[in-house]
Scaffold this motif. Structure first.
Motif, PDB file in Angstrom:
ATOM      1  N   SER A 197      -7.018   9.115   4.547  1.00 56.89           N
ATOM      2  CA  SER A 197      -7.188   8.182   3.000  1.00 56.89           C
ATOM      3  C   SER A 197      -6.680   9.331   1.897  1.00 56.89           C
ATOM      4  O   SER A 197      -6.130  10.018   2.269  1.00 56.89           O
ATOM      5  CB  SER A 197      -8.784   8.778   2.547  1.00 56.89           C
ATOM      6  OG  SER A 197      -9.336   9.291   2.066  1.00 56.89           O
ATOM      7  N   GLY A 198      -6.427   8.580   0.877  1.00 55.31           N
ATOM      8  CA  GLY A 198      -6.228   8.760  -0.915  1.00 55.31           C
ATOM      9  C   GLY A 198      -6.525  10.149  -0.784  1.00 55.31           C
ATOM     10  O   GLY A 198      -6.564  11.100  -1.961  1.00 55.31           O
ATOM     11  N   SER A 199      -8.176   9.769  -0.473  1.00 56.37           N
ATOM     12  CA  SER A 199      -9.373  10.678  -1.489  1.00 56.37           C
ATOM     13  C   SER A 199      -9.031  11.983  -0.774  1.00 56.37           C
ATOM     14  O   SER A 199      -9.022  12.987  -1.251  1.00 56.37           O
ATOM     15  CB  SER A 199     -10.806  10.141  -1.357  1.00 56.37           C
ATOM     16  OG  SER A 199     -10.797   9.076  -1.808  1.00 56.37           O
ATOM     17  N   SER A 238      -9.160   6.986 -14.452  1.00 58.45           N
ATOM     18  CA  SER A 238      -8.418   6.691 -13.242  1.00 58.45           C
ATOM     19  C   SER A 238     -10.049   5.819 -11.976  1.00 58.45           C
ATOM     20  O   SER A 238     -10.938   5.719 -12.972  1.00 58.45           O
ATOM     21  CB  SER A 238      -8.002   7.918 -12.600  1.00 58.45           C
ATOM     22  OG  SER A 238      -6.779   8.122 -11.776  1.00 58.45           O
ATOM     23  N   PHE A 239      -9.394   6.035 -10.731  1.00 60.90           N
ATOM     24  CA  PHE A 239     -10.144   6.155 -10.310  1.00 60.90           C
ATOM     25  C   PHE A 239     -10.904   6.565  -9.814  1.00 60.90           C
ATOM     26  O   PHE A 239     -10.395   7.741  -9.804  1.00 60.90           O
ATOM     27  CB  PHE A 239      -9.126   4.670  -8.102  1.00 60.90           C
ATOM     28  CG  PHE A 239     -10.166   4.704  -7.794  1.00 60.90           C
ATOM     29  CD1 PHE A 239     -11.656   4.008  -7.715  1.00 60.90           C
ATOM     30  CD2 PHE A 239     -10.389   5.824  -6.168  1.00 60.90           C
ATOM     31  CE1 PHE A 239     -12.064   3.429  -6.307  1.00 60.90           C
ATOM     32  CE2 PHE A 239     -11.433   5.369  -5.365  1.00 60.90           C
ATOM     33  CZ  PHE A 239     -12.205   4.537  -4.845  1.00 60.90           C
ATOM     34  N   ALA A 276     -12.035   8.293  -7.137  1.00 59.92           N
ATOM     35  CA  ALA A 276     -11.352   9.932  -6.346  1.00 59.92           C
ATOM     36  C   ALA A 276     -10.441  11.196  -6.403  1.00 59.92           C
ATOM     37  O   ALA A 276     -11.062  12.247  -6.386  1.00 59.92           O
ATOM     38  CB  ALA A 276     -10.721   9.271  -5.377  1.00 59.92           C
ATOM     39  N   THR A 277     -10.219  10.524  -7.907  1.00 57.84           N
ATOM     40  CA  THR A 277      -8.895  11.691  -9.063  1.00 57.84           C
ATOM     41  C   THR A 277     -10.049  12.683  -8.622  1.00 57.84           C
ATOM     42  O   THR A 277      -9.553  13.865  -8.844  1.00 57.84           O
ATOM     43  CB  THR A 277      -8.418  11.043 -10.179  1.00 57.84           C
ATOM     44  OG1 THR A 277      -8.071   9.623  -9.817  1.00 57.84           O
ATOM     45  CG2 THR A 277      -7.354  11.787 -10.701  1.00 57.84           C
ATOM     46  N   ASP A 295      -1.231  12.801  -8.497  1.00 57.59           N
ATOM     47  CA  ASP A 295      -2.220  11.373  -7.857  1.00 57.59           C
ATOM     48  C   ASP A 295      -1.019   9.983  -7.653  1.00 57.59           C
ATOM     49  O   ASP A 295      -1.245   9.332  -9.159  1.00 57.59           O
ATOM     50  CB  ASP A 295      -3.483  10.609  -8.580  1.00 57.59           C
ATOM     51  CG  ASP A 295      -4.289   9.812  -7.781  1.00 57.59           C
ATOM     52  OD1 ASP A 295      -3.688   9.025  -7.059  1.00 57.59           O
ATOM     53  OD2 ASP A 295      -5.442  10.084  -7.766  1.00 57.59           O
ATOM     54  N   ALA A 328      -1.550   7.099  -5.847  1.00 58.16           N
ATOM     55  CA  ALA A 328      -2.068   6.600  -4.992  1.00 58.16           C
ATOM     56  C   ALA A 328      -1.895   5.134  -4.769  1.00 58.16           C
ATOM     57  O   ALA A 328      -1.610   4.211  -3.868  1.00 58.16           O
ATOM     58  CB  ALA A 328      -3.105   6.603  -4.771  1.00 58.16           C
ATOM     59  N   GLN A 329      -1.075   4.907  -6.307  1.00 59.12           N
ATOM     60  CA  GLN A 329      -0.927   3.652  -7.319  1.00 59.12           C
ATOM     61  C   GLN A 329       0.748   3.182  -6.944  1.00 59.12           C
ATOM     62  O   GLN A 329       1.033   1.780  -7.345  1.00 59.12           O
ATOM     63  CB  GLN A 329      -2.102   3.185  -7.833  1.00 59.12           C
ATOM     64  CG  GLN A 329      -3.360   3.216  -7.945  1.00 59.12           C
ATOM     65  CD  GLN A 329      -3.890   2.295  -9.293  1.00 59.12           C
ATOM     66  OE1 GLN A 329      -3.201   1.923  -9.900  1.00 59.12           O
ATOM     67  NE2 GLN A 329      -5.202   2.617  -9.086  1.00 59.12           N
ATOM     68  N   SER A 388      -1.756   7.303  -1.459  1.00 61.56           N
ATOM     69  CA  SER A 388      -3.236   5.943  -0.356  1.00 61.56           C
ATOM     70  C   SER A 388      -2.599   4.609   0.303  1.00 61.56           C
ATOM     71  O   SER A 388      -1.452   4.167  -0.366  1.00 61.56           O
ATOM     72  CB  SER A 388      -4.369   5.501  -1.084  1.00 61.56           C
ATOM     73  OG  SER A 388      -5.075   4.542  -1.013  1.00 61.56           O
ATOM     74  N   LYS A 396      -2.885  -1.310  -1.185  1.00 63.55           N
ATOM     75  CA  LYS A 396      -2.618  -0.998  -1.996  1.00 63.55           C
ATOM     76  C   LYS A 396      -0.571  -1.802  -1.962  1.00 63.55           C
ATOM     77  O   LYS A 396      -0.917  -2.339  -0.560  1.00 63.55           O
ATOM     78  CB  LYS A 396      -2.255   0.537  -1.115  1.00 63.55           C
ATOM     79  CG  LYS A 396      -2.919   1.144  -1.829  1.00 63.55           C
ATOM     80  CD  LYS A 396      -3.322   1.591  -2.843  1.00 63.55           C
ATOM     81  CE  LYS A 396      -4.997   2.540  -3.559  1.00 63.55           C
ATOM     82  NZ  LYS A 396      -5.665   2.062  -4.286  1.00 63.55           N
TER      83      LYS A 396
END
Ligand code: PLP
Length: 389
Positions: free
Chosen positions: A59-61, A85-86, A88-89, A173, A175-176, A197, A202
């Motif tokens: 996963s991205g996390s 941010s989300f 998980a960062t 990060d 992810a996006q 991620s 995504k």
């Protein structure tokens, strides 16, 4: 007309044959973890990011966690993290045993760049024996996480200069932001490690969880490969490092490989839709609506198209849009420094005003490659109507 927030049906409709053939090949091979499909995906990620290595993971996390661990970040360390941010960062930093130190964002871009990181270092750290030590928590500054939020790339040249001046590891990060470019090359290739991620929604999304870390550092890549499989060196069941199970499944990699050839075209469609939103909403910009700030071509891959509204109107506008069939989202309603799980870090309301204002004011409109021109018009007409513009 109904406009859902997420639309991945057409992605899969376009893929059925190639996707099913790959899934069948995996099942026939009886290799379900870290096999040929994973290696193919990793090769594609080196192409997309310009990095020498890509390490696919769960996963991205976990990509963020593995990157922090591989950079030697852990107990007693602090890591700079944007407060907007989300989760998980920052969650990954805490999970690695380090202190996330929150950095306010730039109001226009929703991102934290070199100037924001620099002012946090100056304000919150004291220099002690050549080390930067956090004034309140006592941890040593070891790294920073750049977040390319909503798909907009942060200028990385200045970040790299700041980090090298302070001896900090730079983790992106991304992810996006897969496919976005910075002033120092593609995202994920500009820092020491880039984290991605493949969550289904995504820009390159799988049929479940998945992620990757990219790097051009050979030793870091070797460490990442060990850490994603419990830190074992080969098959010897000997663990010099304590890693986790963050392996990627072959079925997941197969779906992603089927999608990779479409990514550029899908990104181009997102950029076109963003331009359409911009032109149809320009007239409402004076009526309490802020559109995303301009960015150089290629810097923004529009994972999200996020507008800003006065805080006291935002939730009512969102509800009124829903009545008109338009599904919108708030990313993110509570900044990270105010999350209850980070209370031990001692932040309070008012500490990071730009992040707090963004949390009250942002609204994400639907954006995905299959969004039709009629749907875009309906979203814009509804928003203008809700604003009385
Ligand atoms: C900015 C950011 N960082 C990290 C992550 C975590 O990725 P994942 O959901 O794959 O664990 C996400 C995904 O939502 C994200 O948007």
């Amino acid at each position: 007309m109904r406009v859902p927030f997420v639309g991945i049906d057409s992605e899969y409709a376009a893929l059925t044959d190639s996707c099913m053939a790959r899934l069948r090949a995996v099942i026939d091979s009886r290799t379900f973890v870290l096999g040929e499909q994973t290696r193919e995906l990793e090769a594609a990620m080196t192409g997309i990011t310009g990095s020498r290595h890509a390490v696919a993971c769960s996963s991205g996390s976990d990509a963020l966690f593995l990157a922090l661990q591989a950079c030697g970040i852990g107990r007693g360390d602090s890591v700079l993290v944007p407060a907007f941010s989300f989760f998980a960062t920052a969650g990954a930093v805490e999970r690695a045993g380090a202190d996330p130190i929150f950095v306010d964002i730039d109001e226009e871009t929703f991102n934290a760049g070199a100037d924001r990181f620099a002012s946090t270092i100056e304000k919150e750290f004291a220099v002690d024996g050549g080390l930067h030590v956090h004034r309140r928590l006592g941890s040593r500054l070891k790294g920073l996480v750049v977040v390319h939020l909503y798909g907009r790339a942060v200028g990385m040249a200045d970040v790299a200069e700041l980090a090298s001046g302070h001896g900090l590891a730079v983790i992106e990060d991304a992810a996006q932001a897969i496919g976005a470019r910075t002033d120092a090359g593609p995202v994920g290739g500009a820092g020491l490690a880039g984290c991605f991620s493949y969550y289904p929604t995504k820009n390159l999304g799988g049929a479940g969880d998945g992620g990757a870390v990219t790097t051009s550092d050979d030793e870091l890549a070797a460490s990442l490969r060990r850490l994603r499989a419990h830190g074992a060196d080969g098959g010897a069941y000997e663990h010099r490092e304590c890693g986790i199970n963050a392996r990627m499944g072959e079925l997941q990699a197969a779906v992603l490989n089927a999608k990779v050839p479409h990514l550029e075209e899908w990104t181009r469609k997102r950029v076109e839709i963003a331009a359409r939103y911009r032109s149809l909403l320009e007239t409402a910009a004076g009526a309490g609506l802020d559109l995303p700030a301009d960015s150089p071509e290629g810097f923004h891959v529009f994972h999200q198209f996020v507008v800003r509204l006065a805080a006291e109107r935002r939730d009512a506008v969102q509800a009124a849009m829903a009545e008109r069939g338009v599904d919108t989202r708030v990313f993110y309603p509570l900044p990270l420094h105010l999350q209850p799980c980070f209370a031990r870090l001692g932040y309070s309301e008012g500490d990071l005003p730009a992040s707090e204002a963004a949390a009250r004011e942002v609204l994400a409109l639907p954006i995905y490659p299959s969004l039709t021109p009629e749907a875009v018009e309906h979203v814009c007409a509804s928003l203008r109507e809700c604003l009385g513009a």
